[in-house]
Design a protein around this motif. Sequence first.
Motif, PDB file in Angstrom:
ATOM      1  N   THR A  53       0.837  -1.214   0.000  1.00  0.00           N
ATOM      2  CA  THR A  53       0.000   0.000   0.000  1.00  0.00           C
ATOM      3  C   THR A  53       0.867   1.257   0.000  1.00  0.00           C
ATOM      4  O   THR A  53       0.599   2.209  -0.751  1.00  0.00           O
ATOM      5  CB  THR A  53      -0.932   0.001   1.227  1.00  0.00           C
ATOM      6  OG1 THR A  53      -1.750  -1.166   1.180  1.00  0.00           O
ATOM      7  CG2 THR A  53      -1.800   1.243   1.258  1.00  0.00           C
ATOM      8  N   LEU A  70      -8.532   3.533   0.107  1.00  0.00           N
ATOM      9  CA  LEU A  70      -8.995   2.781  -1.072  1.00  0.00           C
ATOM     10  C   LEU A  70      -7.859   1.924  -1.639  1.00  0.00           C
ATOM     11  O   LEU A  70      -8.052   0.738  -1.946  1.00  0.00           O
ATOM     12  CB  LEU A  70      -9.506   3.763  -2.129  1.00  0.00           C
ATOM     13  CG  LEU A  70      -9.952   3.157  -3.455  1.00  0.00           C
ATOM     14  CD1 LEU A  70     -11.171   2.272  -3.250  1.00  0.00           C
ATOM     15  CD2 LEU A  70     -10.254   4.248  -4.481  1.00  0.00           C
ATOM     16  N   VAL A  74      -7.668  -2.322  -1.962  1.00  0.00           N
ATOM     17  CA  VAL A  74      -7.351  -3.046  -3.207  1.00  0.00           C
ATOM     18  C   VAL A  74      -6.062  -3.861  -3.036  1.00  0.00           C
ATOM     19  O   VAL A  74      -6.008  -5.054  -3.380  1.00  0.00           O
ATOM     20  CB  VAL A  74      -7.229  -2.050  -4.385  1.00  0.00           C
ATOM     21  CG1 VAL A  74      -6.749  -2.763  -5.641  1.00  0.00           C
ATOM     22  CG2 VAL A  74      -8.555  -1.356  -4.634  1.00  0.00           C
ATOM     23  N   ALA A  78      -5.270  -7.996  -3.170  1.00  0.00           N
ATOM     24  CA  ALA A  78      -4.218  -8.521  -4.052  1.00  0.00           C
ATOM     25  C   ALA A  78      -3.138  -9.251  -3.246  1.00  0.00           C
ATOM     26  O   ALA A  78      -2.614 -10.286  -3.691  1.00  0.00           O
ATOM     27  CB  ALA A  78      -3.598  -7.378  -4.861  1.00  0.00           C
TER      28      ALA A  78
END
Lengths: 96, 172
Positions: A53, A70, A74, A78
């Motif tokens: 991140t 956000l 995501v 992953a």
Amino acid sequence: MMGELLGAAVGAVVSFIVALAVGLPPVQREKPRRRSWEVSAAFPTPVIGAGGTVAVCRALGWQEPKLAALVGAVVGVASAALVANIERVFPRPEAG
Amino acid sequence: MITLTWEQALEIATGAVLAWLNFVVVDILMGLPEAPGVKGAEAIGRSVERRGGDIAGGYFMGNIVCSPDASAGTLLAAAGYWCLGGPQGGLLAALTVYVGNRLCADPGYAGTIGALAATALVTVYHRVLGFDPINFVAGMVLAITTIHGIDHPTASRIIGDIARRLGRGPRE
């Protein structure tokens, strides 16, 4: 800076939860754990989620807390997918 | 000309002590003195032993050289903290150390945990003690020099003694 840290926290938590959802154990079952090649929701999933991140936020220049969160969500998903298939990316020595 | 104030010297010395304790304790608890992870680590351990050192400390040194361990994690986390301006740099460093571990046939516990613990230490060093994080990086360089840069047999005996006290002596 606080945005990135918030994103990293979201990335770590989401990756841990998704790793459990895809069937990884909460912690390594093999003992002693310090020599185990098994992966789990606790290690290394949150490390990859948090670090990934930060890397993505830096690359995109997204420091704002909502955007960083956000990215964390995501990257967390992953990361769990990567760890669930980590043997294909980084095979353990005897398999490689 | 390089100048060094007493305040900087104190900060570097504090960083060296914290970094030394961090990587020595994490590496020993993660079992680096127990056995060599790869043939290169065994060769280094045996070489240190032949020169009057301790085999557990020799394996510790060999494993440090052959894969990113807690000392690499400590150095990279401190440098990452300084470069990115906060603990997020240490988190990014932990990820890079883990990838490096997997590429070096290492499951990655020592390096990654060492990097995360160092991130917490540098955060306290900077935010609580008010010290400059770049002085922690300098302290870490001095700390690893005491293991790899002065006298291998003596350093290996100190590490071996600490390892046995913590229940992480050689397995053979």
